[in-house]
Structures are given as structure tokens and as C-alpha cells.
Design a protein around this motif. Structure first.
Motif, PDB file in Angstrom:
ATOM      1  N   LEU A 226       0.801  -1.224   0.000  1.00 12.15           N
ATOM      2  CA  LEU A 226       0.000   0.000   0.000  1.00 12.15           C
ATOM      3  C   LEU A 226       0.835   1.277   0.000  1.00 12.15           C
ATOM      4  CD1 LEU A 226      -2.813  -1.111   2.453  1.00 12.15           C
ATOM      5  CD2 LEU A 226      -3.089  -0.539   0.046  1.00 12.15           C
ATOM      6  N   TYR A 227       2.127   1.177   0.297  1.00 11.33           N
ATOM      7  CA  TYR A 227       2.978   2.357   0.308  1.00 11.33           C
ATOM      8  C   TYR A 227       3.470   2.714  -1.098  1.00 11.33           C
ATOM      9  CZ  TYR A 227       6.760  -0.971  -0.240  1.00 11.33           C
ATOM     10  OH  TYR A 227       7.573  -1.961  -0.730  1.00 11.33           O
ATOM     11  N   ARG A 228       3.294   1.816  -2.072  1.00 11.07           N
ATOM     12  CA  ARG A 228       3.772   2.093  -3.436  1.00 11.07           C
ATOM     13  C   ARG A 228       2.766   2.953  -4.195  1.00 11.07           C
ATOM     14  NH1 ARG A 228       7.086  -3.003  -5.962  1.00 11.07           N
ATOM     15  NH2 ARG A 228       8.054  -3.750  -4.054  1.00 11.07           N
ATOM     16  N   ASP A 229       3.267   3.677  -5.174  1.00  9.95           N
ATOM     17  CA  ASP A 229       2.428   4.648  -5.890  1.00  9.95           C
ATOM     18  C   ASP A 229       1.203   3.998  -6.533  1.00  9.95           C
ATOM     19  OD1 ASP A 229       4.185   6.586  -5.172  1.00  9.95           O
ATOM     20  OD2 ASP A 229       5.163   6.764  -7.113  1.00  9.95           O
ATOM     21  N   TYR A 230       1.411   2.837  -7.162  1.00 11.53           N
ATOM     22  CA  TYR A 230       0.293   2.190  -7.869  1.00 11.53           C
ATOM     23  C   TYR A 230      -0.822   1.818  -6.895  1.00 11.53           C
ATOM     24  CZ  TYR A 230      -2.476  -1.549  -9.907  1.00 11.53           C
ATOM     25  OH  TYR A 230      -3.523  -2.324 -10.304  1.00 11.53           O
TER      26      TYR A 230
ATOM     27  N   THR B  27       8.127   7.602 -19.890  1.00  8.05           N
ATOM     28  CA  THR B  27       7.395   6.455 -19.352  1.00  8.05           C
ATOM     29  C   THR B  27       6.059   6.329 -20.069  1.00  8.05           C
ATOM     30  OG1 THR B  27       6.556   5.487 -17.290  1.00  8.05           O
ATOM     31  CG2 THR B  27       6.383   7.873 -17.504  1.00  8.05           C
ATOM     32  N   SER B  28       5.207   5.465 -19.570  1.00  7.76           N
ATOM     33  CA  SER B  28       3.867   5.310 -20.125  1.00  7.76           C
ATOM     34  C   SER B  28       2.864   5.356 -18.990  1.00  7.76           C
ATOM     35  CB  SER B  28       3.747   3.983 -20.873  1.00  7.76           C
ATOM     36  OG  SER B  28       2.456   3.856 -21.443  1.00  7.76           O
ATOM     37  N   ASN B  29       1.804   6.071 -19.170  1.00  7.61           N
ATOM     38  CA  ASN B  29       0.813   6.258 -18.122  1.00  7.61           C
ATOM     39  C   ASN B  29      -0.301   5.228 -18.247  1.00  7.61           C
ATOM     40  OD1 ASN B  29      -0.603   7.349 -16.000  1.00  7.61           O
ATOM     41  ND2 ASN B  29      -1.694   8.822 -17.285  1.00  7.61           N
ATOM     42  N   ILE B  30      -0.315   4.291 -17.318  1.00  5.94           N
ATOM     43  CA  ILE B  30      -1.438   3.358 -17.197  1.00  5.94           C
ATOM     44  C   ILE B  30      -2.206   3.852 -15.984  1.00  5.94           C
ATOM     45  CG2 ILE B  30      -2.116   0.932 -17.068  1.00  5.94           C
ATOM     46  CD1 ILE B  30       0.889   0.317 -17.612  1.00  5.94           C
ATOM     47  N   ALA B  31      -3.099   4.734 -16.193  1.00  3.80           N
ATOM     48  CA  ALA B  31      -3.714   5.476 -15.099  1.00  3.80           C
ATOM     49  C   ALA B  31      -4.404   4.540 -14.115  1.00  3.80           C
ATOM     50  CB  ALA B  31      -4.701   6.486 -15.650  1.00  3.80           C
ATOM     51  N   ASP B  32      -3.924   4.574 -12.850  1.00  2.11           N
ATOM     52  CA  ASP B  32      -4.553   3.736 -11.833  1.00  2.11           C
ATOM     53  C   ASP B  32      -5.996   4.149 -11.590  1.00  2.11           C
ATOM     54  OD1 ASP B  32      -4.056   6.082 -10.110  1.00  2.11           O
ATOM     55  OD2 ASP B  32      -2.018   5.306 -10.003  1.00  2.11           O
ATOM     56  N   GLU B  33      -6.274   5.465 -11.800  1.00  2.00           N
ATOM     57  CA  GLU B  33      -7.662   5.899 -11.612  1.00  2.00           C
ATOM     58  C   GLU B  33      -8.579   5.306 -12.684  1.00  2.00           C
ATOM     59  OE1 GLU B  33      -5.543   9.532 -13.522  1.00  2.00           O
ATOM     60  OE2 GLU B  33      -5.125   7.992 -12.010  1.00  2.00           O
TER      61      GLU B  33
ATOM     62  N   ILE C 112      17.119   6.072 -21.247  1.00  2.00           N
ATOM     63  CA  ILE C 112      16.476   5.087 -20.376  1.00  2.00           C
ATOM     64  C   ILE C 112      14.984   5.391 -20.297  1.00  2.00           C
ATOM     65  CG2 ILE C 112      16.320   4.208 -17.999  1.00  2.00           C
ATOM     66  CD1 ILE C 112      19.298   4.623 -17.718  1.00  2.00           C
ATOM     67  N   THR C 113      14.174   4.343 -20.322  1.00  5.30           N
ATOM     68  CA  THR C 113      12.724   4.520 -20.227  1.00  5.30           C
ATOM     69  C   THR C 113      12.149   3.586 -19.172  1.00  5.30           C
ATOM     70  OG1 THR C 113      12.167   2.820 -21.865  1.00  5.30           O
ATOM     71  CG2 THR C 113      12.611   5.042 -22.695  1.00  5.30           C
ATOM     72  N   GLY C 114      10.944   3.932 -18.709  1.00  3.76           N
ATOM     73  CA  GLY C 114      10.217   3.090 -17.763  1.00  3.76           C
ATOM     74  C   GLY C 114       8.782   2.923 -18.207  1.00  3.76           C
ATOM     75  N   ILE C 115       7.963   2.397 -17.318  1.00  3.32           N
ATOM     76  CA  ILE C 115       6.518   2.281 -17.550  1.00  3.32           C
ATOM     77  C   ILE C 115       5.830   2.392 -16.192  1.00  3.32           C
ATOM     78  CG2 ILE C 115       4.704   0.563 -18.013  1.00  3.32           C
ATOM     79  CD1 ILE C 115       6.064  -0.225 -20.498  1.00  3.32           C
ATOM     80  N   ASP C 116       4.697   3.035 -16.135  1.00  5.95           N
ATOM     81  CA  ASP C 116       3.784   3.160 -14.997  1.00  5.95           C
ATOM     82  C   ASP C 116       3.583   4.610 -14.568  1.00  5.95           C
ATOM     83  OD1 ASP C 116       3.314   0.462 -14.850  1.00  5.95           O
ATOM     84  OD2 ASP C 116       4.779   0.100 -13.251  1.00  5.95           O
TER      85      ASP C 116
ATOM     86  N   VAL D 202      -6.218   2.989  -4.186  1.00  5.33           N
ATOM     87  CA  VAL D 202      -6.992   3.261  -2.970  1.00  5.33           C
ATOM     88  C   VAL D 202      -7.562   4.676  -3.002  1.00  5.33           C
ATOM     89  CG1 VAL D 202      -6.872   3.481  -0.458  1.00  5.33           C
ATOM     90  CG2 VAL D 202      -5.702   1.597  -1.590  1.00  5.33           C
ATOM     91  N   ARG D 203      -6.764   5.643  -3.457  1.00  2.82           N
ATOM     92  CA  ARG D 203      -7.276   7.028  -3.539  1.00  2.82           C
ATOM     93  C   ARG D 203      -8.507   7.101  -4.438  1.00  2.82           C
ATOM     94  NH1 ARG D 203      -1.743   8.348  -4.267  1.00  2.82           N
ATOM     95  NH2 ARG D 203      -0.785   9.081  -2.342  1.00  2.82           N
TER      96      ARG D 203
END
Length: 610
Positions: A10-14, A242-248, A224-228, A19-20
Motif C-alpha cells: 500500500l505504500y507504493r504509488d500504484y 514512461t507510459s501512463n497506465i492510469a490507476d484511476e 532510459i525509459t520506464g513504464i507506470d 486506494v485514492r
């Protein structure tokens, strides 16, 4: 609608983002959401996952209208596998929607991981001058990791570039492998691949930091690239493509799906959610919204906040060290939780042999209660505390390693930006350790005996240094003195002479005799402590103007009487120094002044005897 959600890390951004969004939707649509989960995993020992698993078996699933499952956040110690098996075996199970993972028999809301990584890899390939591109996978046991690797391979194949195993570092989706990842990609001549594509932002940012520490410049030496699109991706220097996989979007879709199912509407068994490329500085792309100076300010704030958090951890740990009795660590825990400031209400519960009990709770006005309120095993909380209003409640385990003691139920304020942070996790961890320590001592001794041994000097029966530090607080409230006090520093005279001429046993007898005299000279509301060796400290309550002089006379009279009564082959004697305490902040200085006065008297005695 009443929703049960299983979410780990639960402390990680995703997870925090999910939860938000659930909280926002609950408040907007009148739903109630109970989240069962955990924070981080403090041990790699799979046996210690018992504590993490315990909270997942709390809910009576049939009482919910629907379940949201984030199984890829509950991977430690086989937790997700066991949870999925238990869900599948439950009779009368409400509909289950799995987010970001395809779990057999459940509805699923999944990112199109393969296409998301294909789009990212295609962008990187188009920017590169060569086919020298590395890839960092996620965990091999996770489906989304396999899908992202497949998307990378699709883009490379389309570009006519062969993917070799020597191009791929097998990562763990977390921040612990920066040095190993850097070692893997740095070539013998010290150069790097033209680009390194990472399966998530955590691994990408950690690699960037490690390469920067080693003197490389990014993106000049390597893109360098990431995702999330975690929060740190935008504030990092350089900012991360990066790439936005919107948690909302994921959470919204999950709630929408449950609402349709409950209303009898037809829904797809699997729903794919697309991602969106976010181009930033780590691939030499323009970041128009980037304010570098603002980024530096945020980094400085993060550094200062991290320092404050670390210091808070040290201070919290120190408080729990002396808390052996349950009433002590219960009170400390409730005070620490109240200081967090983002709970509307919270309850701490123990598992008992035949039922459960609430041993502490915080009301909406912040008032703290320690208690012992029993309730049945088939309930989450006593009837008077059950609240199914719209909003969100989080259940976290209280445990130590493989010993499970209970759980906390936390009702989050509607407008709170935080709901789980490092401090909450640390408080629960310290509580679990304190309970474990208390149980251990209880099995060996009575807790009261342990407390006595812990704060009292075994030889003299006076308080020891630890007991003095613990009890001195009783004379202050909010760092203000409750009553005027003074400190007296007392040191035996001639202990070395006694030890050298009559033996250490005689020296111990002399120390005990002087301590008895000190004990007789102090009042009921005063305290006396052996600070070590032949050094003693007394706190005097100045109930009358002559209390200091009265104490000194009484002590000397008691020492004189002891000499006359016991006829020692040596003469008992002690030097005394005193100082009135003016404020909590000056306590240490006053103790030092009393010490100096005592040593001055000792020096005067030596001068006279010579």
C-alpha cells in the motif's frame, strides 16, 4: 454498494493510487469500501508471510456486494495464490473483478501491457542510431512482466533487430538491483547501450541513479525509459520517459464493472485499458511543462522530509524500548497513530482464544482510548464501532515474523492526501515487536517482575539509569515542571580504598549501605537512582524552602548512624552537590552543575585530609 478490496504494497504509488480512486468513488457514489492489505514485507523468509496473510482472511465475503482483487500486489510468500484459491472455493462468493491481472474465474481489468511496451520500444528504436538496445524485465512469475517482454520483442522484430539473451537483464520490479543492473549493461570499454528499456519506473529510476553515481551523463551516454508513470518519474533529474497506465482508470473501470454486474447488466469478462506515452528528458525528448528549478526545490524537500522521517523512526524506537507492559506500548502506539493526523477513526484489535477485543481506539475528535472491549470472532469490530457509511476503511495486520496478534482498522479522512506511509508501517512493526517481547518475558517471568528488573538496580534496589530517565518525566507535563524540583548528585568517598584494602565484597557492602541511607533520606514523591558504580542521583521535591538542606542533613545523619551501628572496618562517607531545576531544557545543565558542586566538596575533603 459494499465493496471488499484486497491490495498489497500500500505504500507504493500504484497501490496508493488505486486506494485514492476507490475512496473518491466511494464518497461520490455512496459506496463503502473495506481494503484488506499490507505495507512492505520486512523479511524474505516465506514463513513470515503468515502475518501478512492473516488480514486477508478477516472479511465475511458473502456480506459484500463485490470484490476488487489486486493480486499482483500480493505476491510475497504465495499470498496471492492462496487468496485466489480461497476465493474460488467460497460458496456464495460475490462477483470478483481482478485489476491488472487475469485470474481464472474472475472478471479482469488489465492494461494492454504488450501494446504499451511495443509503443515504448518502437519510439526508442526510432530515436536510436544503432540496434544497441538493452531491456530490463520484471519478475518472471508475473504475467504483465511476460507481456511487456513480448511487446519489446514485437517492436524489435518489426525493426529487424534480433533479441539476444545478452541484451536482457532479469529484474525484480523494485529498487534493489541498481548496482547489478548497471554492472550487467556496462561494457568492457566502459560504454553503455544506446538505450535501456525498463519494464517499470522503479527499476528505471534506480538504474539512472546508479549510473549517475558512477559518473555517466544521461541521456547523453544512454537513453532510459520506464513504464507506470509513478510520481518520481516527473520530478527526477532528468525526468523519465514512461507510459501512463492510469490507476484511476483501472479503479474506475473496476467499480463501474461491479455496479453493472450488481444491476444485472451485461459486461465483458476481460476489459483492456490502453496506456499513453509520456515523453520526457531521459530520451532527449522535450518536457515543456518541466520547471527544473521547481524540480530541485522538490528534491530538496524530499531530502529534508526523508531526514525528518528517519529521525522520527529513531525517536519512536526509543519510546518502545522501555515499553514492556501492555498498557505502556498500547498508549505509545495510540499516541503515535493520533500524531499521523489522517485517520477519522482507528481501532486496534487482538485475536483471542475464543473471541477478539479492541485494546485501543481513536475517536473522530482525536481523543485516545485504551480499553479491553470483547466482540465475537465473526465480526470485524464491536457493534458500537461498525460504520458502513460511504468512504473507505483499511485493515492492516499486527504481527511479528510468523506470530500474528491482531489487526488495525483505519477509517481515512475524506480529504486526507495520505492514508498509509512509512510511519504507520513502522508503528505497527514496533507494536508487533513490543507484543512479542512482552509475551517472551511473560513466559519467563511475571511482566511486573521484568519491569522491576528493567528499571531497578539489582544490587541496591534503587532505580537504575534507565529507571531514572523513565521516571524523571513524571515531574514534567508538556515539558513544564509540575512542581519545583532540585537534583542532588551523590558520590561515595573512598570506594577505591575500601576495594583495595578490604576487597570488592566490602566495597559492594559499602555501596549498599550508602544506598540505604539515600533511600531513607528521600520522600515518597521523590526518587533516587544509582547511575553506575558509586554514583547516585536524587530528585528532590521542593515542597518547602529548606528541603535541600534538610535532605543533606538527613543523609549525613543516616550515614553517621550506619557507621556507629555496623562498626565497619572503614568509614562510610559521601560527597553531595545540588542544583535547583529551572526548566526541562535546563535539566542536563542542572545535573552537570550538581556534579561539579559534588566534586568540589570531594576535592575539599581530600585537601583537608592531606
Amino acid at each position: 454498494m459494499k465493496i471488499c478490496a484486497f491490495i498489497g504494497d500500500l505504500y507504493r504509488d500504484y497501490s496508493a493510487g488505486i486506494v485514492r480512486t476507490l475512496r473518491q468513488l466511494a464518497l461520490e457514489r455512496g459506496h463503502h469500501v473495506d481494503v484488506y492489505g499490507n505495507c512492505s514485507v520486512p523479511s524474505a523468509n516465506p514463513l513470515h508471510a503468515v502475518g501478512l496473510k492473516s488480514v486477508l482472511s478477516l472479511p465475511r465475503l458473502q456480506e459484500y456486494d463485490g470484490i476488487i482483487l489486486c493480486s499482483d500486489t500480493l505476491t510475497q510468500g504465495g499470498i496471492s495464490k492462496e487468496l485466489i484459491e480461497n476465493l474460488a472455493a467460497t460458496e456464495g462468493l460475490p462477483p470478483v473483478v481482478s485489476i491488472r491481472s487475469i485470474d481464472d474465474g474472475f472478471y479482469s481489468i488489465v492494461p494492454d501491457n504488450r501494446m504499451i511496451m511495443y509503443d515504448m520500444a518502437k519510439h526508442v528504436i526510432e530515436k536510436c542510431k544503432t540496434d544497441d538496445i538493452g531491456f530490463v524485465t520484471g519478475r518472471n512469475d508475473l504475467t504483465d512482466s511476460q507481456e511487456r517482454l513480448a511487446g519489446f520483442e514485437d517492436a524489435m522484430f518489426e525493426a529487424g533487430i534480433e533479441v539476444k539473451e545478452s541484451m536482457i537483464f532479469h529484474g525484480n520490479y523494485w529498487i534493489t538491483q541498481g548496482p547489478q543492473t548497471a554492472d550487467f549493461f556496462i561494457k568492457e570499454d566502459g560504454s553503455l547501450p544506446e538505450a535501456i528499456i525498463c519494464s517499470n519506473d522503479y527499476m528505471a529510476l534506480t538504474l539512472m541513479d546508479e549510473l549517475t553515481l558512477r559518473g555517466y551523463k544521461l541521456p547523453q551516454d544512454c537513453m532510459i525509459t520506464g513504464i507506470d508513470n509513478i510520481d518520481a518519474a516527473a520530478s527526477h533529474i532528468p525526468s523519465l520517459t514512461t507510459s501512463n497506465i492510469a490507476d484511476e482508470v483501472l479503479a474506475n473501470t473496476a467499480v463501474d464493472t461491479l455496479e453493472k454486474i450488481v444491476n444485472g447488466e451485461s459486461v465483458d469478462f476481460s476489459i483492456s485499458v490502453p496506456g499513453k506515452l509520456i515523453l520526457r528528458e531521459s530520451t532527449n525528448d522535450s518536457d515543456k511543462e518541466r520547471d527544473v528549478f521547481d524540480a530541485y526545490r522538490k528534491l530538496d524537500l524530499i531530502k529534508n522530509t526523508a531526514f525528518d522521517v528517519t529521525r522520527a523512526f529513531v525517536l519512536m524506537s526509543a519510546r518502545y524500548v522501555d515499553a514492556i507492559a501492555p498498557e505502556a506500548y498500547h498508549q505509545i502506539t495510540m499516541e503515535n497513530l493520533a500524531d499521523l493526523g489522517f485517520f477519522r477513526r482507528c481501532y486496534l484489535c487482538y485475536f483471542k482464544e475464543n473471541d477478539r477485543c479492541v485494546f485501543g481506539y481513536i475517536e473522530e475528535d482525536g481523543k485516545i482510548h485504551t480499553c479491553d472491549i470483547s466482540f465475537p470472532n465473526d465480526r470485524l469490530l464491536p457493534a458500537q464501532f461498525l460504520d458502513t457509511d460511504s468512504g473507505i476503511r483499511i485493515f492492516l495486520p499486527i504481527y511479528y515474523k510468523n506470530e500474528v496478534y491482531g489487526y488495525g482498522a483505519f477509517e481515512i479522512m475524506p480529504d486526507s492526501k495520505e492514508f498509509v506511509n512509512e510511519k504507520l508501517e513502522f508503528i505497527l512493526m514496533l507494536l508487533g515487536q513490543a507484543i512479542n517481547r512482552s509475551h517472551l518475558y511473560s513466559n519467563l517471568f511475571e511482566v511486573s517482575d521484568v519491569m522491576n528488573m528493567y528499571v531497578r538496580d539489582a544490587m541496591t534496589g534503587l532505580l537504575n539509569r534507565r529507571g531514572f530517565e523513565k521516571n524523571i518525566n513524571n515531574f514534567f507535563e508538556d515539558k513544564k515542571m509540575k512542581t519545583p524540583i532540585a537534583v542532588a548528585s551523590i558520590d561515595m568517598d573512598g570506594l577505591k580504598y575500601i576495594n583495595d584494602n578490604f576487597g570488592h565484597s566490602a566495597g559492594d557492602d559499602a555501596i549498599k549501605a550508602v544506598s540505604e541511607c539515600i533511600g531513607k533520606a528521600v520522600g515518597k514523591k521523590e526518587l533516587a537512582a544509582r547511575m553506575g558504580g558509586d554514583e547516585f542521583t536524587v530528585v528532590l521535591v521542593l515542597s518547602n524552602p529548606g528541603r535541600i538542606g534538610q535532605f543533606i542533613r538527613n543523609l549525613r545523619n543516616h550515614i553517621k548512624a550506619a557507621n556507629n551501628e555496623h562498626k565497619y572496618p572503614f568509614q562510610l562517607s559521601a560527597s553531595i552537590g545540588t542544583c535547583e531545576v529551572t526548566a526541562w531544557e535546563d535539566l542536563l545543565e542542572c545535573m552537570n552543575k550538581a556534579d561539579k558542586a559534588m566534586y568540589l566538596e570531594k576535592k575539599t575533603k581530600k585537601t583537608r585530609s592531606s
